[in-house]
Enzyme design. Sequence first.
Site, mmCIF file in Angstrom:
data_model
loop_
_atom_site.group_PDB
_atom_site.id
_atom_site.type_symbol
_atom_site.label_atom_id
_atom_site.label_comp_id
_atom_site.label_asym_id
_atom_site.label_seq_id
_atom_site.Cartn_x
_atom_site.Cartn_y
_atom_site.Cartn_z
ATOM 1 N N CYS A 130 0.863 -1.173 -0.202
ATOM 2 C CA CYS A 130 -0.030 0.043 0.071
ATOM 3 C C CYS A 130 0.695 1.264 -0.032
ATOM 4 C CB CYS A 130 -0.711 0.096 1.088
ATOM 5 S SG CYS A 130 -2.394 1.341 1.044
ATOM 6 N N THR A 387 -25.887 2.141 11.442
ATOM 7 C CA THR A 387 -27.176 1.844 10.256
ATOM 8 C C THR A 387 -28.089 3.151 10.087
ATOM 9 O OG1 THR A 387 -29.283 0.568 9.793
ATOM 10 C CG2 THR A 387 -29.248 1.204 11.943
ATOM 11 N N THR A 399 -31.287 -3.769 9.151
ATOM 12 C CA THR A 399 -30.077 -4.342 8.420
ATOM 13 C C THR A 399 -29.213 -5.094 9.120
ATOM 14 O OG1 THR A 399 -28.790 -2.345 8.763
ATOM 15 C CG2 THR A 399 -30.054 -2.566 6.651
ATOM 16 N N GLU A 464 -23.200 3.083 1.012
ATOM 17 C CA GLU A 464 -23.571 2.200 1.795
ATOM 18 C C GLU A 464 -22.303 1.161 1.531
ATOM 19 O OE1 GLU A 464 -28.189 1.476 1.608
ATOM 20 O OE2 GLU A 464 -27.154 1.767 -0.459
#
EC number: 1.11.1.-
Length: 493
Positions: A130, A387, A399, A464
Amino acid sequence: MRLAAAANEAYTASLAVSELLGCHQCGGDRGQDEELGIRIPRPLGHGPSRFIPEKEILQVGSEDAQMHALFADSFAALGRLDNITLVMVFHPQYLESFLKTQHYLLQMDGPLPLHYRHYIGIMAAARHQCSYLVNLHVNDFLHVGGDPKWLNGLENAPQKLQNLGELNKLLAHRPWLITKEHIEGLLKAEEHSWSLAELVHAVVLLTHYHSLASFTFGCGISPEIHCDGGHTFRPPSVSNYCLCDITNGNHSVDETQVNSAGNISQVSDSFFEVEALMEKMKQLQECRDEEEASQEEMASRFEIEKRESMFVFSSDDDEVTPARDVSRHFEDTSYGYKDFSRHGMHVPTFRVQDYCWEDHGYSLVNRLYPDVGQLIDEKFHIAYNLTYNTMAMHKDVDTSMLRRAIWNYIHCMFGIRYDDYDYGEINQLLDRSFKVYIKTVVCTPEKVTKRMYDGFWRQFKHSEKVHVNLLLIEARMQAELLYALRAITRYMT
């Protein structure tokens, strides 16, 4: 007050810079930089992420009061507003916890000196190639007085840090192989030995940066403008390109327009994917209410899912050769992720009822490195419980079942089992393209592609998908910590 003052100073400084360079939008003289002979770097990419359209990411200057405070804190703590922050701000509650934890690990009182902390960050990020994180921490390492010679390669660092290389390697790729003998080797290395407190600090840093590398690749974070691959000196291709856009990150003036007519069938397919997922969640909940599987059946389903996870791999599963500027920071460059049950190896299942974060890991970390256990625990809980009760175009959705399936699937890939969870739910809720993405982000993040990111949950919002990445990195960090802390506990007892 100190953070606010620092942020105000930074804001004043940025105003001074814009006044110096100027442009028609800032009210200055655009030609001034040309008279001074300054070559202004131009961002090479299009915003903080290669995967998320720039127009969907919050722009600096348009944030609300809470986000502005977060940006100010980030700038004051790090001296920069990096691309990770600009993507994480989709979820301000998590970002606040993340920044607080990272600030404590890197800058507050702790067992390890500051330059060791940044060097360990470099070692951890390098294991996943990375370069984004390596570049940031090379700069930070030098800023806090680190010896530049260490950056020529791990063999130039003190023996004490070199000894950490094996633990770094196992944690990043095969944490289930860590034993109390590995811990003993570090704590009893004569003049190069680690104290327990130092080792816990190092372990937390290693797991933090392994998981942050997963987030960096999983969200397609672009290089910072001052780092390699983050800028070019070519003249702007758009005549109304503004210098202030460089500091704001608003450099993608001409967004690529997608031909929506050509995507009607794809949109329709992805719409039905969401509806099917909603229906499966409803059916599973009804089955839960009607009957409960036996412990034997639950154990069998875990073993089946664990076995199946070994056969989830991406079609982009080619070896990624690390660049020299990254690979010099770690040893054994050919060592990477391998499924724990391959090649005749059998690793015993890690049962959470025998050793879990809440009852064991948390208290051990807090005892040896005060307050850090609390900060990490808060971050785990926020990511897991976060959520907005939405799923794509649907509102008022519970969820929790989906979030738990994602978290437990990651732990299942690491051989960690929850006795009270029905692993049959995972295959119902997570389709193959999503499993490929999860496994790649968590186990071999350097292999993540935009195609993988685009290929799962196609109807879901980018916010999301970023939330999914938060779940992935926190579940991964907890899994690594559980194996390392269990080995430390076994050594201590």
